[in-house]
Design an enzyme around this catalytic site. Structure first.
Site, PDB file in Angstrom:
ATOM      1  N   GLY A 124     -20.378  23.892 -46.457  1.00  0.00           N
ATOM      2  CA  GLY A 124     -20.916  23.170 -47.610  1.00  0.00           C
ATOM      3  C   GLY A 124     -20.022  21.995 -47.961  1.00  0.00           C
ATOM      4  N   HIS A 125     -20.603  20.973 -48.568  1.00  0.00           N
ATOM      5  CA  HIS A 125     -19.867  19.759 -48.921  1.00  0.00           C
ATOM      6  C   HIS A 125     -19.448  19.819 -50.387  1.00  0.00           C
ATOM      7  CE1 HIS A 125     -21.193  17.706 -45.184  1.00  0.00           C
ATOM      8  NE2 HIS A 125     -22.287  18.415 -45.369  1.00  0.00           N
ATOM      9  N   LEU A 126     -18.168  19.567 -50.645  1.00  0.00           N
ATOM     10  CA  LEU A 126     -17.730  19.411 -52.026  1.00  0.00           C
ATOM     11  C   LEU A 126     -18.178  18.059 -52.572  1.00  0.00           C
ATOM     12  CD1 LEU A 126     -14.149  20.981 -51.815  1.00  0.00           C
ATOM     13  CD2 LEU A 126     -16.256  22.023 -52.665  1.00  0.00           C
TER      14      LEU A 126
ATOM     15  N   ALA B 201     -17.733  12.172 -45.525  1.00  0.00           N
ATOM     16  CA  ALA B 201     -18.078  13.405 -46.228  1.00  0.00           C
ATOM     17  C   ALA B 201     -18.227  14.586 -45.277  1.00  0.00           C
ATOM     18  CB  ALA B 201     -19.365  13.214 -47.028  1.00  0.00           C
TER      19      ALA B 201
ATOM     20  N   ILE C 169     -15.148  20.257 -46.466  1.00  0.00           N
ATOM     21  CA  ILE C 169     -16.067  21.337 -46.124  1.00  0.00           C
ATOM     22  C   ILE C 169     -15.501  22.670 -46.614  1.00  0.00           C
ATOM     23  CG2 ILE C 169     -17.310  22.474 -44.262  1.00  0.00           C
ATOM     24  CD1 ILE C 169     -18.076  19.541 -44.749  1.00  0.00           C
TER      25      ILE C 169
END
Length: 375
Positions: free
Chosen positions: A210-212, A228, A234
């Protein structure tokens, strides 16, 4: 010629050369410090104390007049959009001092052209200042990228926090190259491989990446979009959470940016304690892969935006989401949390230097508009 005249001339000459030498030394020191600020966020964080210690004519924290590469004067304050920091009002006496300093710097520039970095790197410094307008929550291993700044946790192989400044102008444009995302996450060469996650850690795992800082916030620029996808940004996240609640929360951030022009967003992992017995608590979390990448128990997101009607007090919204497959139909307002609780469990401090009510925190209930899009 009398002895008194000679002594007076010597005294005046000595004082003149002393002041001139002090101005030259201050000017060279400023240029070297500003060049270091480009690559060292720690120096940037302490810049006010450093400049105050070196100030000779006037105070830099009230706003400064400096010369760009073309020799034109630039006033750094509220009217200069390159700097996002708030500046106090400048009195007539301070303006006269700043005007005098500008003329002195222009004269000294011709004598110190070979010392330090040429000119003042406004744009690069403004890049850090524009993102970190409300301060650094923590100062552990800071990494600066084009679209966000993060603090990295080598032990857990994930970030402590990520800060980004989401602007509507970037959301309204689309670079066609961003239609195709990379097949794998990208390594960051500034972090040793032994302290970083890799793609093998995510294979055959119960969690996905998942991306912060969401890449959908930077579809206007392929370079920012690709950054990103670097591993420091991540984190292991539940697939159901990523595709529903987390996506809706990211869409809500973009909705706020489109509505108000821009928002500042802090995102990061949380490791929440669990009750073992009546008086005993424990922090339990999974690790993933051979690199033992820590899997957070929760995630937080703090959204900050300026409010013209409330003076200097920004409006803040804090969200805490469990890293689990929660009901996708839940109202986003169910995850609202006091920012002080996030600070307590994350060990961070948000909005440093800005006063706010510790009890009655201004929070707006998010709308349920679910914009289309996926990371």
């Amino acid at each position: 010629m009398s002895t008194y005249v000679v002594a007076s001339l010597c005294a005046v000459t000595g004082v003149t050369f002393f002041i001139f030498g002090a101005l030259v030394q201050q000017h060279v020191s400023y240029r070297k410090i500003k060049s270091v600020m480009l690559t060292d966020p720690y120096v940037y964080q302490c810049r006010k104390h450093i400049f105050n210690a070196l100030s000779f004519l006037g105070r830099v924290t009230k706003g400064s007049i400096i010369n760009n590469a073309k020799g034109k004067s630039i006033v750094t304050g509220e009217n200069n959009k390159q700097f996002s920091e708030r500046q106090d009002s400048v009195s007539i006496f301070d303006q006269f001092i700043l005007w005098s300093r500008t003329r002195a710097y222009k004269a000294i520039m011709y004598m110190t052209f070979s010392v330090g970095q040429e000119g003042y790197p406004h744009e690069e410094i403004a890049h850090v200042a524009g993102i970190m307008k409300y301060g650094f929550p923590g100062m552990d291993e800071i990494h600066v990228y084009k679209n966000f700044i993060l603090s990295y946790d080598r032990r857990n192989r994930i970030a402590h926090w990520v800060c980004e400044h989401v602007k509507d102008e970037c959301l309204r444009m689309r670079d066609l190259k961003t239609l195709h995302k990379p097949n794998e996450y990208l390594a960051d060469n500034t972090i040793p491989p032994m302290f970083s996650a890799n793609m093998r850690d995510f294979r055959n795992s119960d969690w996905v990446g998942g991306h912060l800082a969401s890449p959908q916030n930077y579809k206007c620029d392929i370079l920012r979009f690709m950054e990103a996808y670097k591993f420091p940004n991540i984190v292991p996240i539940n697939r159901g959470l990523k595709n529903h609640i987390w996506l809706r929360l990211e869409n809500y951030v973009r909705e706020m940016a489109l509505k108000f022009g821009s928002v500042y967003v802090y995102t990061g992992p949380l490791f929440m304690p669990q009750r073992i017995t009546f008086r005993n608590w424990s922090i339990r979390h999974h690790v993933m892969g051979m690199n033992t990448v820590a899997v957070p128990t929760h995630f937080f997101k703090v959204i900050i935006r300026d409010d013209g009607e409330d003076g200097d007090l920004p409006l803040m919204e804090g969200f805490v989401v469990p890293n689990a497959d929660v009901d996708k139909e839940m109202d986003l307002r169910s995850f609202l949390c006091d920012v002080h609780d996030i600070e307590h469990f994350a060990g961070l401090k948000f909005c440093d230097g800005h006063q706010r009510d510790p009890v009655d925190l201004p929070v707006n209930a998010p709308s349920m508009t679910d914009l289309r899009g996926s990371d």
